[in-house]
Scaffold this motif. Structure first.
Motif, short mmCIF file in Angstrom:
data_model
loop_
_atom_site.label_atom_id
_atom_site.label_comp_id
_atom_site.label_asym_id
_atom_site.label_seq_id
_atom_site.Cartn_x
_atom_site.Cartn_y
_atom_site.Cartn_z
N GLY A 42 4.12 -2.95 -2.93
CA GLY A 42 4.38 -4.03 -3.00
C GLY A 42 4.76 -4.44 -4.44
N ALA A 43 3.70 -4.12 -5.17
CA ALA A 43 3.77 -4.47 -6.88
C ALA A 43 5.11 -3.44 -7.36
CB ALA A 43 2.42 -4.02 -7.24
N ARG A 83 3.22 5.40 -10.69
CA ARG A 83 1.90 5.91 -10.16
C ARG A 83 0.77 5.19 -10.60
NH1 ARG A 83 2.71 12.04 -8.37
NH2 ARG A 83 4.62 11.88 -6.65
N ARG A 84 0.05 4.90 -9.82
CA ARG A 84 -1.26 4.22 -10.27
C ARG A 84 -2.48 4.41 -9.56
NH1 ARG A 84 -0.05 -2.26 -10.83
NH2 ARG A 84 -2.41 -2.26 -11.51
N ALA A 107 14.67 -10.01 -2.26
CA ALA A 107 14.19 -10.37 -3.53
C ALA A 107 12.61 -10.10 -3.56
CB ALA A 107 14.67 -11.74 -4.05
N THR A 108 12.09 -9.76 -2.52
CA THR A 108 10.64 -9.75 -2.67
C THR A 108 10.22 -8.57 -1.50
OG1 THR A 108 10.23 -11.39 -0.93
CG2 THR A 108 10.15 -12.10 -3.35
N PHE A 109 8.91 -8.29 -1.75
CA PHE A 109 8.50 -7.11 -0.92
C PHE A 109 8.14 -7.86 0.55
CE2 PHE A 109 4.66 -5.14 0.94
CZ PHE A 109 5.25 -3.87 1.14
N LEU A 169 4.78 7.14 -4.47
CA LEU A 169 3.70 6.70 -5.10
C LEU A 169 2.45 7.31 -4.74
CD1 LEU A 169 4.94 2.87 -4.87
CD2 LEU A 169 4.73 4.15 -6.88
N GLU A 170 2.44 7.52 -3.49
CA GLU A 170 1.14 8.22 -2.90
C GLU A 170 1.44 9.40 -2.04
OE1 GLU A 170 -2.53 5.75 -0.92
OE2 GLU A 170 -1.06 4.46 -2.05
#
Length: 619
Positions: free
Chosen positions: A327-328, A316-317, A355-357, A377-378
């Motif tokens: 995505g990150a 969490r940021r 492999a990617t978002f 996360l949110e």
């Protein structure tokens, strides 16, 4: 009195909230019924109405359907608080008008169900004024949770009430009339025909979580929608603040969204959504043309949810939000996941992740995982109770999303015989996924929708151990029509459109649906025939008659007067079970047509042979 009631309800003051319109008068349904109880003195009677909302104005006194005294009506009680019940009356409605009624005599039958007197229909006076002690108590509790409203003057004098000497029909006939009436594309309140066992489940305590298991046609969606409305109704003491009412598909969401306002509920108190719509909302994706994901399309190994949760809580940021943060996290998750010591199933699942978002967000099958990551996360909106219709088909990440949103208990409604998923077989497979919760498991087995002929035909797919649904008030009904397209050298699609038009002509006020895994083939045939799309699920023919074209997933939780099911053998191919086919066959209330060119499943072939002997179009 009904016109007077609707007028007064329309005048009830509601605070205006920015961005939300005030409730319209058309959001309310008519009076539900009427109760007569013996008075405090011999020969005296006390009468009151039941309705979606409590009203005590002038000559009209209406008990909310959520008030304690309403159980007299819904449970068919013989007495209540030492008072004997004389008679109850249930109304049939057409839009906002009362079109018929039936009386159920609890006490000895008398010449008049609701004798007229100067006091019979007036609000009871207080005890100090010599009025009824019993009804004064009922009045005191009728709107205990509501802020007292300001008296509104009558727009015009109320006409005298005319009471018939005898009911227009019997209670059984009224129930049959109501259940066989043409369906609309939106679910409406059914308070007048809510049965005691349904009412018991609707009003079950919210102190424990509830599972309702029921065969097709037992009114599970009615129970789910009415229970959500009951929990938040402002006339109920101890009402909840906000409830999430969740269903399987956007089509279901569109179908039930009108029911809560019919029952006198502010739309802000109940969030009605589909699993698909809720996930799009969490992710901030725009609604698109994707159909809901096939059930069971992604198998999540045991422990995957714990791995995702632990990683997300550590990540969490506060400096980034929304899709940038998601995505990150996703890109970091798939590149740094440690697989040592994990099971082969877990490693296989992890290896199949995009492999990617950027790639993951393009794949609808990945959206439940992404949405779970996002709510971790949110954290966002939290509800005091979550009601899930067709709960048997949610996958692990969908359950985890709901857990993050639910601060209270649960109501899960569904039918394990209709499950499209092979990952669960019993309700305990689901309830054990939600630890620390006390569960009350109940079964409802009385059919209130779908004729017995259709129910028996579909039940041929079920194991004998599942038991049979009890008889429907709709009676035996019309046997299913089985048409072998190969035998008459025509395409299933052309026959389907022909049958749609026949059914629409037979039932001009009703609803007709087509259900098949290959719905695109029907869409192509309709377009070639000059039919036009009305919305994502509805098409109109050249006479502007409308039809719903649905996949088996989209048909879950819906009901129609008539249904055409195409190629039963293809339903099992994608799921490995008969749940999708059983669900689709039982979406029809009154008439079912099965069109096929391939061989029927063995169980249905036997039933078809039994009911179609002598029919040149039968298989």
């Amino acid at each position: 009195m009904n016109d007077h009631y609707l007028e007064l309800v329309g005048k009830q003051e509601r605070p205006r909230v920015a961005g939300l319109r005030q409730r319209k008068r058309t959001d309310f349904t008519p009076l539900t019924g009427r109760i007569s109880i013996e008075g405090d003195e011999p020969g005296k009677v006390e009468n009151y109405y039941i309705g979606p909302m409590h009203i005590d104005q002038g000559d009209l006194f209406v008990i909310s359907w959520t008030a304690p005294a309403a159980e007299i009506f819904f449970r068919h009680l013989k007495s209540w608080q030492s008072k004997n019940v004389r008679v109850q009356r249930r109304f049939v409605q057409k839009i906002r008008r009362l079109s018929n009624y039936a009386d159920l005599w609890i006490g000895p039958r008398e010449s008049q169900a609701f004798p007229q007197s100067s006091d019979a229909e007036r609000p009871p006076q207080s005890k100090s004024q010599g009025g009824s002690r019993w009804l004064a108590g009922v009045k005191a509790n009728a709107g205990s949770a509501r802020t007292p409203s300001k008296r509104m003057p009558l727009a015009e004098p109320v006409e005298p009430i005319v009471t018939a000497l005898a009911a227009a029909t019997t209670m059984e006939e009224l129930l049959r009339e109501t259940l066989s009436a043409p369906r609309s594309l939106g679910l409406s309140s059914v308070l007048a025909t809510l049965q005691p066992e349904q009412y018991d489940l609707v009003t079950r305590t919210t102190e424990k979580s509830l599972v309702v298991q029921g065969h097709a046609g037992t009114g599970k969606t009615i129970i789910a929608t009415h229970r959500a409305a009951w929990m938040v109704h402002e006339d109920r003491e101890g009402s909840l603040g906000q409830v999430l009412l969740l269903g399987p598909t956007p089509a279901w969401e569109a179908h039930v969204s009108t029911a809560s306002t019919d029952l006198g509920i502010d739309k802000r108190r109940i969030l009605v959504s589909s699993v698909h719509g809720l996930i799009l909302e969490v992710l901030g994706f725009e609604p698109d043309a994707y159909r809901p994901r096939p059930v069971d399309s992604v198998r999540v190994p045991e422990g995957a949810d714990d791995v995702v949760r632990a990683a997300a809580l550590k990540s969490r940021r506060s400096d980034i939000k929304g899709l940038e943060a998601l995505g990150a996290f996703y890109d970091g998750f798939v590149t740094t996941m440690h697989l040592e010591g994990r099971s082969a199933k877990f490693r296989a699942w992890a290896g199949d992740l995009p492999a990617t978002f950027k790639s993951a967000r393009k794949d609808p099958l990945m959206w439940p995982l992404l949405a779970y990551m996002q709510v971790l996360l949110e954290p966002g909106e939290v509800f005091e109770h979550v009601v899930v219709d067709e709960a048997q088909d949610l996958n692990l990440f969908e359950w985890r999303i709901l857990e993050e949103m639910n601060a209270g208990n649960w109501t899960l409604v569904g039918d394990m015989q209709q499950r499209h998923s092979l990952q669960v077989k019993t309700w305990s497979d689901i309830t054990t996924r939600i630890p620390g919760t006390q569960w009350d498991v109940s079964t409802i087995n009385t059919g209130y929708r779908t004729s017995q002929a259709i129910a028996d035909f579909a039940a041929a797919l079920l194991p004998k151990a599942s038991g049979f649904r009890k008889a429907s008030p709709l009676g035996r009904g019309i046997p299913p029509r089985i048409i072998n397209a190969a035998a008459i050298r025509r395409t299933v699609e052309s026959i389907t459109l022909e049958q749609c038009q026949r059914l629409a002509q037979t039932r001009p006020d009703g609803t007709v649906a087509v259900i098949t895994p290959n719905i695109d083939g029907v869409v192509r045939e309709a377009r070639l025939s000059g039919w036009m799309p009305k919305d994502k699920w509805t098409w109109a023919d050249n006479a502007d008659r409308t039809y719903s074209f649905l996949t088996p997933e989209e048909a879950r939780g819906l009901e129609f007067d008539a249904v055409v099911v195409i190629e039963p053998s293809t339903f099992r191919a994608k799921s490995g079970s008969d749940g999708r086919l059983y669900t689709s066959l039982t979406r029809a209330n009154l008439e079912l047509v099965v069109v096929h060119s391939r061989q029927l499943p063995i169980a249905l072939a036997r039933e078809a042979q039994r009911i179609t002997l002598g029919n040149p179009f039968a298989s």
